[in-house]
Design a protein around this motif. Structure first.
Motif, PDB file in Angstrom:
ATOM      1  N   GLN A  73      11.401  14.281   6.960  1.00 22.30           N
ATOM      2  CA  GLN A  73      10.202  14.549   7.758  1.00 22.30           C
ATOM      3  C   GLN A  73       8.929  14.346   6.933  1.00 22.30           C
ATOM      4  OE1 GLN A  73       9.803  15.127  10.995  1.00 22.30           O
ATOM      5  NE2 GLN A  73       7.600  15.203  10.702  1.00 22.30           N
ATOM      6  N   SER A  74       8.953  14.781   5.685  1.00 22.21           N
ATOM      7  CA  SER A  74       7.762  14.602   4.839  1.00 22.21           C
ATOM      8  C   SER A  74       7.507  13.123   4.550  1.00 22.21           C
ATOM      9  CB  SER A  74       7.894  15.389   3.538  1.00 22.21           C
ATOM     10  OG  SER A  74       8.950  14.897   2.753  1.00 22.21           O
TER      11      SER A  74
ATOM     12  N   VAL B 298       0.843  -1.202   0.000  1.00 27.08           N
ATOM     13  CA  VAL B 298       0.000   0.000   0.000  1.00 27.08           C
ATOM     14  C   VAL B 298       0.876   1.249   0.000  1.00 27.08           C
ATOM     15  CG1 VAL B 298      -1.609   1.364   1.390  1.00 27.08           C
ATOM     16  CG2 VAL B 298      -2.019  -1.069   1.053  1.00 27.08           C
ATOM     17  N   VAL B 299       1.877   1.271   0.851  1.00 22.21           N
ATOM     18  CA  VAL B 299       2.764   2.446   0.937  1.00 22.21           C
ATOM     19  C   VAL B 299       3.513   2.641  -0.375  1.00 22.21           C
ATOM     20  CG1 VAL B 299       4.804   3.391   2.086  1.00 22.21           C
ATOM     21  CG2 VAL B 299       2.995   2.350   3.437  1.00 22.21           C
ATOM     22  N   LYS B 300       4.047   1.577  -0.943  1.00 20.32           N
ATOM     23  CA  LYS B 300       4.777   1.690  -2.214  1.00 20.32           C
ATOM     24  C   LYS B 300       3.878   2.216  -3.326  1.00 20.32           C
ATOM     25  CE  LYS B 300       8.071  -2.012  -1.390  1.00 20.32           C
ATOM     26  NZ  LYS B 300       8.467  -3.380  -1.779  1.00 20.32           N
ATOM     27  N   ARG B 301       2.665   1.664  -3.406  1.00 17.89           N
ATOM     28  CA  ARG B 301       1.735   2.063  -4.466  1.00 17.89           C
ATOM     29  C   ARG B 301       1.362   3.542  -4.347  1.00 17.89           C
ATOM     30  NH1 ARG B 301      -1.787  -1.700  -3.704  1.00 17.89           N
ATOM     31  NH2 ARG B 301      -3.183  -0.509  -2.402  1.00 17.89           N
ATOM     32  N   LYS B 302       1.166   4.022  -3.133  1.00 14.62           N
ATOM     33  CA  LYS B 302       0.757   5.418  -2.953  1.00 14.62           C
ATOM     34  C   LYS B 302       1.935   6.389  -3.016  1.00 14.62           C
ATOM     35  CE  LYS B 302      -3.547   4.509  -0.731  1.00 14.62           C
ATOM     36  NZ  LYS B 302      -4.523   4.936   0.228  1.00 14.62           N
ATOM     37  N   ALA B 303       3.153   5.902  -2.743  1.00 14.54           N
ATOM     38  CA  ALA B 303       4.325   6.779  -2.783  1.00 14.54           C
ATOM     39  C   ALA B 303       4.882   6.927  -4.191  1.00 14.54           C
ATOM     40  CB  ALA B 303       5.412   6.235  -1.859  1.00 14.54           C
ATOM     41  N   LYS B 304       4.621   5.964  -5.049  1.00  8.83           N
ATOM     42  CA  LYS B 304       5.185   5.970  -6.401  1.00  8.83           C
ATOM     43  C   LYS B 304       4.873   7.241  -7.196  1.00  8.83           C
ATOM     44  CE  LYS B 304       6.308   2.310  -9.271  1.00  8.83           C
ATOM     45  NZ  LYS B 304       5.995   0.983  -9.772  1.00  8.83           N
ATOM     46  N   PRO B 305       3.627   7.725  -7.215  1.00  5.07           N
ATOM     47  CA  PRO B 305       3.344   8.937  -7.992  1.00  5.07           C
ATOM     48  C   PRO B 305       4.058  10.186  -7.462  1.00  5.07           C
ATOM     49  CG  PRO B 305       1.298   7.845  -7.341  1.00  5.07           C
ATOM     50  CD  PRO B 305       2.419   7.145  -6.656  1.00  5.07           C
ATOM     51  N   LYS B 306       4.459  10.164  -6.209  1.00  4.39           N
ATOM     52  CA  LYS B 306       5.103  11.337  -5.615  1.00  4.39           C
ATOM     53  C   LYS B 306       6.575  11.422  -5.995  1.00  4.39           C
ATOM     54  CE  LYS B 306       1.910  11.606  -1.754  1.00  4.39           C
ATOM     55  NZ  LYS B 306       0.833  11.775  -2.652  1.00  4.39           N
ATOM     56  N   ALA B 307       7.167  10.329  -6.459  1.00  6.07           N
ATOM     57  CA  ALA B 307       8.549  10.230  -6.926  1.00  6.07           C
ATOM     58  C   ALA B 307       9.576  10.593  -5.847  1.00  6.07           C
ATOM     59  CB  ALA B 307       8.761  11.040  -8.182  1.00  6.07           C
ATOM     60  N   GLU B 308       9.573  11.832  -5.371  1.00  2.21           N
ATOM     61  CA  GLU B 308      10.554  12.243  -4.365  1.00  2.21           C
ATOM     62  C   GLU B 308       9.868  13.013  -3.255  1.00  2.21           C
ATOM     63  OE1 GLU B 308      13.916  14.392  -5.742  1.00  2.21           O
ATOM     64  OE2 GLU B 308      14.177  13.102  -7.476  1.00  2.21           O
TER      65      GLU B 308
ATOM     66  N   THR C 262       5.989  11.651   7.736  1.00  2.00           N
ATOM     67  CA  THR C 262       4.588  12.067   7.844  1.00  2.00           C
ATOM     68  C   THR C 262       3.717  11.248   6.894  1.00  2.00           C
ATOM     69  OG1 THR C 262       5.278  14.296   8.432  1.00  2.00           O
ATOM     70  CG2 THR C 262       3.011  14.029   7.650  1.00  2.00           C
ATOM     71  N   PHE C 263       4.186  11.087   5.661  1.00  2.00           N
ATOM     72  CA  PHE C 263       3.442  10.318   4.669  1.00  2.00           C
ATOM     73  C   PHE C 263       3.216   8.887   5.154  1.00  2.00           C
ATOM     74  CE2 PHE C 263       3.580   7.326   1.109  1.00  2.00           C
ATOM     75  CZ  PHE C 263       2.464   7.730   0.407  1.00  2.00           C
ATOM     76  N   ILE C 264       4.260   8.221   5.644  1.00  2.00           N
ATOM     77  CA  ILE C 264       4.134   6.833   6.106  1.00  2.00           C
ATOM     78  C   ILE C 264       3.228   6.763   7.331  1.00  2.00           C
ATOM     79  CG2 ILE C 264       5.391   4.876   7.087  1.00  2.00           C
ATOM     80  CD1 ILE C 264       7.689   5.599   5.177  1.00  2.00           C
ATOM     81  N   GLY C 265       3.316   7.733   8.225  1.00  2.00           N
ATOM     82  CA  GLY C 265       2.439   7.770   9.396  1.00  2.00           C
ATOM     83  C   GLY C 265       0.978   7.887   9.013  1.00  2.00           C
ATOM     84  N   ILE C 266       0.691   8.743   8.056  1.00  2.00           N
ATOM     85  CA  ILE C 266      -0.692   8.910   7.586  1.00  2.00           C
ATOM     86  C   ILE C 266      -1.188   7.626   6.929  1.00  2.00           C
ATOM     87  CG2 ILE C 266      -2.120  10.117   5.882  1.00  2.00           C
ATOM     88  CD1 ILE C 266      -0.403  12.634   6.541  1.00  2.00           C
ATOM     89  N   GLN C 267      -0.334   6.980   6.153  1.00  2.00           N
ATOM     90  CA  GLN C 267      -0.713   5.716   5.511  1.00  2.00           C
ATOM     91  C   GLN C 267      -0.984   4.637   6.557  1.00  2.00           C
ATOM     92  OE1 GLN C 267      -1.483   5.590   2.297  1.00  2.00           O
ATOM     93  NE2 GLN C 267      -0.932   7.750   2.361  1.00  2.00           N
ATOM     94  N   ALA C 268      -0.187   4.582   7.620  1.00  2.00           N
ATOM     95  CA  ALA C 268      -0.384   3.594   8.690  1.00  2.00           C
ATOM     96  C   ALA C 268      -1.712   3.839   9.410  1.00  2.00           C
ATOM     97  CB  ALA C 268       0.774   3.641   9.675  1.00  2.00           C
ATOM     98  N   MET C 269      -2.015   5.100   9.712  1.00  2.00           N
ATOM     99  CA  MET C 269      -3.287   5.407  10.379  1.00  2.00           C
ATOM    100  C   MET C 269      -4.468   5.062   9.480  1.00  2.00           C
ATOM    101  SD  MET C 269      -2.549   8.852  12.622  1.00  2.00           S
ATOM    102  CE  MET C 269      -2.146   9.872  11.234  1.00  2.00           C
TER     103      MET C 269
END
Length: 98
Positions: free
Chosen positions: A61-62, A46-56, A65-72
């Motif tokens: 810290q960002s 799930v994290v990989k799939r949602k992070a892919k479009p963001k590229a970098e 935050t992204f991984i924390g939001i995905q976990a919640m």
């Protein structure tokens, strides 16, 4: 047989044995769920799939935050789901953590 060749390794394993094999203390119905990594792999996908479009990510810290939001979000989605075997032994598990 291996005591002479691997003395330190064997001693370290003996020291950690109680922690390494702790899941054998849990009820038989949930051992396969504890031993398996399917839930972890599912979350990682799930994290990989949602992070892919963001590229970098601009900074670490960002990304945190992204991984924390995905976990919640993942926890909220599966909050009421009872994993295989856990419903049968819920009372036993609750007694372990009292």
């Amino acid at each position: 047989k291996w005591q002479k060749a691997y003395k330190h390794v064997i001693q370290n394993v003996k020291d950690l044995e109680a922690d390494l094999l702790v899941f054998y203390n849990y009820p038989k119905q949930i051992k396969s769920s504890i031993y398996s990594t399917n839930m972890i792999e599912s979350f990682n996908n799930v994290v990989k799939r949602k992070a892919k479009p963001k590229a970098e990510f601009p900074n670490e810290q960002s990304l945190d935050t992204f991984i924390g939001i995905q976990a919640m979000s993942y926890n909220d989605r599966y909050f009421k789901r009872i994993h295989k075997g856990f419903g049968q032994v819920q009372d036993t598990l609750e007694s372990y953590f009292e």
